[in-house]
Write an enzyme that holds these catalytic residues in place. Structure first.
Site, mmCIF file in Angstrom:
data_model
loop_
_atom_site.group_PDB
_atom_site.id
_atom_site.type_symbol
_atom_site.label_atom_id
_atom_site.label_comp_id
_atom_site.label_asym_id
_atom_site.label_seq_id
_atom_site.Cartn_x
_atom_site.Cartn_y
_atom_site.Cartn_z
ATOM 1 C CE1 TYR A 55 -7.838 -5.080 -7.120
ATOM 2 C CE2 TYR A 55 -7.541 -3.173 -5.699
ATOM 3 C CZ TYR A 55 -7.138 -3.954 -6.760
ATOM 4 O OH TYR A 55 -6.043 -3.579 -7.473
ATOM 5 C CE1 TYR A 84 -2.359 -4.687 -8.497
ATOM 6 C CE2 TYR A 84 -1.193 -2.598 -8.380
ATOM 7 C CZ TYR A 84 -2.339 -3.312 -8.630
ATOM 8 O OH TYR A 84 -3.470 -2.653 -9.034
ATOM 9 C CG ASP A 90 5.401 -0.761 -11.899
ATOM 10 O OD1 ASP A 90 5.362 0.404 -11.456
ATOM 11 O OD2 ASP A 90 4.399 -1.506 -11.968
ATOM 12 C CE LYS A 119 -0.301 3.144 -6.218
ATOM 13 N NZ LYS A 119 0.020 1.862 -6.865
#
Ligand SMILES: *Cc1c(COP(=O)(O)O)cnc(C)c1O
Length: 434
Positions: A22, A154, A255, A284
């Site tokens: 970002y 997200y 998710d 992750k």
């Protein structure tokens, strides 16, 4: 070996050439140079605000649950490296991938049975979406191709995942007209323990019923919305989604990329609700933060549905699919996790966070303090000054990465009580100064 670059050289080359998450190009902030990491500590190449070592309060974005440089994971990687670090997965298979997939089926909720291995969380969500859309196409219902989610979520940074991220926090405005247009329910009411809100339940049911003809799937993060705002909600809403999806022929995708592998106090957050999804993504912490890998699991109903279609295959096959090195470390990481009383460790960290973050509630500018599993969140009533907050944490000897109005932590499960207390002091300092 090439000659080592000095920290100053590294920073200057980094700024000139290397994109960060970002970030702008050229870079504007000065990243800290990490030389190595061990246990829960990152060792810097040069002192920052008087600290050469930082306790990692972020687990490298939810992933390094066992800490760094773990002898068992190192051994698994070395052992696999001696055999092969990679081999293509088309037409070939190998023990690390087969073992990992079988293990994932064993430990995830029934009736998830089939595993698609990919390289990152975002790709695993792309695969999940492709599975759902293809399932309905194969069933002769090609109009079912939209997704429904709730706000505040997200799901990653590639195209389909971006389309179901929170439309305000994400880059939806920049990409409106380009991103697929999905359906958004309101944010789930806050609070893991909160009584389910009847009006919200109605809202979810009505949206699903009204759009069922066009809906392929509902996709949500169960129990904890991570990078979309670090919010917790009642597992009761997941049961509502399950019922409404069953009633109206819509698939349900969880998710669990952030919540998986114990972070919320259950091995998978779905377990809080007692129901299971048709498709589930993990990533992750899958490899204990060692290597990049994710997985999409689905039920036999979904897999067989796709197989019955005109195009009976799932047209997806990443170059590094099933990467043996990552798969071997992932299996070792799962064994390491399940071979200990991880629930007790997560509870212990949660208790430490609750105690240590309580004083933050008294600080001016703090809106909310919340803890679930081994996740601690301090929400401010203003946008955090990231540079000031990071500096305050580093002065306390802790690495944090606040964003938006949030200073938060999800420490590695091996973090000792004193280090948890130190992380809490740093979160409080960051909330005060940010
Ligand atoms: C991080 C994350 C992703 C994206 O994973 P990447 O590996 O960064 O692509 C997707 N969904 C959730 C819930 C996440 O936390």
């Amino acid at each position: 070996m090439p000659e080592a670059l000095s920290p100053a050289e590294l920073r200057s080359l980094d700024r000139a050439h290397v994109w960060h998450p970002y970030g702008p190009m050229p870079g504007r902030q000065e990243p800290l140079v990490v030389e190595s990491a061990s246990g829960v500590r990152l060792r810097l190449a040069e002192p920052a605000h008087g600290q050469l070592e930082l306790v990692d309060g972020m687990s490298s974005w939810w992933s390094a649950v066992h800490g760094y440089n773990h002898p068992v994971l190192n051994e698994a990687a070395r052992d696999q490296l001696g055999r092969m670090s990679h081999v293509m997965f088309g037409g070939l298979t190998h023990e690390p991938a087969v073992r990992l997939a079988t293990r994932l089926v064993e430990i995830t909720p029934e009736p998830l049975r089939h595993v698609f291995l990919s390289d990152s969380g975002s790709v695993s969500v792309e695969v999940a979406v492709k599975m759902c859309l293809q399932y309905w196409r194969s069933a002769g219902r090609p109009a079912k191709q939209r997704l429904l989610t709730w706000r505040g979520g997200y799901h990653g940074d590639t195209w389909q995942p971006m389309s179901v991220c929170d439309p305000e926090g994400g880059m939806h405005e920049l990409w409106s007209g380009v991103l697929p247009r999905q359906l958004f329910a309101d944010e789930p009411p806050a609070g893991f323990d909160a009584e389910p809100d009847a009006a919200y339940v109605r809202h979810l049911r009505e949206l699903i019923a009204e759009h069922a003809d066009r809906l392929a799937a509902v996709i949500v993060e169960p129990v904890v919305q991570g990078a979309g705002g670090m919010r917790f909600h009642s597992p009761a809403y997941l049961r509502v989604l399950r019922e409404a999806c069953d009633e109206h022929d819509v698939l349900l995708v969880f998710d669990e990329i952030a919540t998986g592998f114990g972070r919320t106090g259950k091995l998978f957050a779905a377990e809080h609700s007692g129901i299971s999804p048709d498709v589930m993504c993990v990533g992750k912490a899958l490899t204990g933060g060692y290597l990049t890998m994710a997985a999409t699991l689905c039920t036999s109903r979904v897999a067989e549905g796709i197989s019955r279609g005109e195009v009976p295959v799932l047209a997806h096959g990443p170059t590094f699919m099933g990467n043996p090195l990552a798969a071997a470390v992932a299996s070792a990481s799962i064994d390491l996790l399940l071979g200990q009383d991880w629930e007790r460790e997560v509870r212990r960290i949660g208790t430490g966070l609750r105690e240590g973050l309580a004083p933050a509630a008294e600080l001016p500018g703090v809106r909310d303090v919340r803890v679930l599993g081994a996740i601690g969140v301090v929400q401010l009533d203003h946008e955090v000054d990231m540079a000031a907050a990071t500096r305050a944490a580093v002065r306390e000897g802790v690495w944090l990465r606040p964003f938006r109005d949030l200073v938060y932590t999800m420490p590695p499960y091996v973090t000792g009580d004193e280090d948890v207390a130190r992380i809490c002091r740093a979160v409080c300092a960051a909330a005060r100064e940010g």
